[in-house]
Write a protein that holds these residues in place. Sequence first.
Motif, PDB file in Angstrom:
ATOM      1  N   ILE A 166      -7.075   5.186   3.418  1.00 49.20           N
ATOM      2  CA  ILE A 166      -7.762   3.946   4.541  1.00 49.20           C
ATOM      3  C   ILE A 166      -7.619   3.891   5.895  1.00 49.20           C
ATOM      4  N   ARG A 170      -8.238  -4.507  -2.149  1.00 45.91           N
ATOM      5  CA  ARG A 170      -8.663  -2.850  -2.202  1.00 45.91           C
ATOM      6  C   ARG A 170      -9.300  -2.550  -3.307  1.00 45.91           C
ATOM      7  N   ALA A 199      -4.772  -2.655  -7.412  1.00 45.60           N
ATOM      8  CA  ALA A 199      -6.172  -3.397  -6.621  1.00 45.60           C
ATOM      9  C   ALA A 199      -7.089  -3.584  -7.559  1.00 45.60           C
ATOM     10  N   VAL A 246      -4.460   5.480  -1.339  1.00 47.23           N
ATOM     11  CA  VAL A 246      -5.282   4.602  -0.896  1.00 47.23           C
ATOM     12  C   VAL A 246      -5.216   4.237   0.216  1.00 47.23           C
ATOM     13  N   GLU A 247      -4.369   3.569   0.540  1.00 43.27           N
ATOM     14  CA  GLU A 247      -3.913   3.167   2.283  1.00 43.27           C
ATOM     15  C   GLU A 247      -3.635   3.407   2.759  1.00 43.27           C
ATOM     16  N   GLY A 258       0.942  -1.162  -0.082  1.00 38.34           N
ATOM     17  CA  GLY A 258      -0.275   0.000   0.165  1.00 38.34           C
ATOM     18  C   GLY A 258       0.573   1.510  -0.125  1.00 38.34           C
ATOM     19  N   ASP A 272      -1.814   4.069  -7.082  1.00 36.60           N
ATOM     20  CA  ASP A 272      -2.640   3.092  -6.905  1.00 36.60           C
ATOM     21  C   ASP A 272      -3.618   2.771  -8.458  1.00 36.60           C
ATOM     22  N   SER A 295      -5.878  -1.837   4.608  1.00 39.57           N
ATOM     23  CA  SER A 295      -7.450  -2.774   4.535  1.00 39.57           C
ATOM     24  C   SER A 295      -7.266  -4.354   4.835  1.00 39.57           C
ATOM     25  N   ILE A 306     -13.336   1.403  -2.886  1.00 38.25           N
ATOM     26  CA  ILE A 306     -12.534   2.703  -2.684  1.00 38.25           C
ATOM     27  C   ILE A 306     -13.460   2.906  -3.954  1.00 38.25           C
TER      28      ILE A 306
END
Length: 398
Positions: A375, A262, A208, A371-372, A97, A176, A383, A298
């Motif tokens: 999260i 994800r 992802a 994105v991680e 991530g 991502d 995730s 997501i």
Amino acid sequence: MNRKRAFFWACGIGSLAVFGACGTAPQTTPPPAGYVPNYDGGQGNAADSSTVQSGSSGSGSGSSSGSSSGSSSGSSSGSSSGSSGSSSGATDSGTPGCAGGTCLNPTCQPLGTPADIGTYASLGFENNPTTTQPAYIPNDVIIPTFDDVPDGPQTTGPGWTALDLQLLDSFDMHVDFFINTNNWCGDVTKVPECTSDILDILANHNPANHTIYHPHMGATDNTGTNGNPDGCSTAADCQSELTGVETVINTMSNGATPHLTRFRMPYGEPQQSSVNCADPSTCVAMVEGVVAQFAVGIGWNFDSGDSSGATYTGASLATQVEGYVGSAPGQGDWGIILQHGVYQWTHDAIPLLYDPTTGYFPTHGFRLGTVEDAICWKYGMHSWEIVQQLTGQPRSPN
Ligand SMILES: [Zn+2]
């Protein structure tokens, strides 16, 4: 989004009578050389375009949708016992991530009070009445995401995904990517460039899941002439869209990446738009229930508009995005931006927006996150830890 998304929307926005015709359109044939989407024009922001493009700097609640289930203890990362042999192609993904060590929240700290993961954890599609911005993401953070990859080669050379990867890798950017395993490229296992693209993503970026075929989740499958589904209306059918991608990625990584925790629903459906779902509440519950078994959902906080149906140059797309975010942090949108790794204009906009020395974001006070990161800011957990807690099954970092 993909070709069928644009096609479907162009022809299917109004009437069920034309739905069948739309549903029989070719869906996964790779685009021809120099492909320019042949939209029906003027559709604006279609199926999975965001409704959250013009927010200001308010402070939203970033609430979680879940209920019950006490706070998590931030459980340890459940390492999977899957075959641990390192892959020859994906050997240096760094911290999961946080590929390349270029994330902003590597120790997974919550920003404020961690949200309850409830029964389904997700980011994006904030719909607070007073703000459309994600309060759990600092307002100077842009999180680039690229969907629908890989696209496969054009007859004149590499596809846009491969060219995007070259560019991003040259910038030492680690972003991502949301992968389809049988969409623009056709079957990615049968096209060397697509296999290579995915190995690059696994080695240098944050992978992802975006389904095998890019179906309208929750919608009836009006299978196209190519035989690929364009909907999934049962839990088992939708689940196969997630497990199919995990199987391919697990194989390509020689067992190093058995899980993708994800996930982004194609077109943002049925969460953001339920136009293709007969009973939206049932569809949403069914699809969220499936996704929760595998991944954090997501969405996005704002949409570049690159698949909106309009045609762009790199400059005009970049200008549009710059208008969304404003001249400095807090002047407009922030957080997860939706882009697609299958368009020339998106490719051409990458240096204008992201070049580390001259790009708009770096020169206007924005930082790039993953994105991680988001999260973790929202939930205080990775995730894979969230999925592990929801399912009781081990999920390895990815
Ligand atoms: Zn998509």
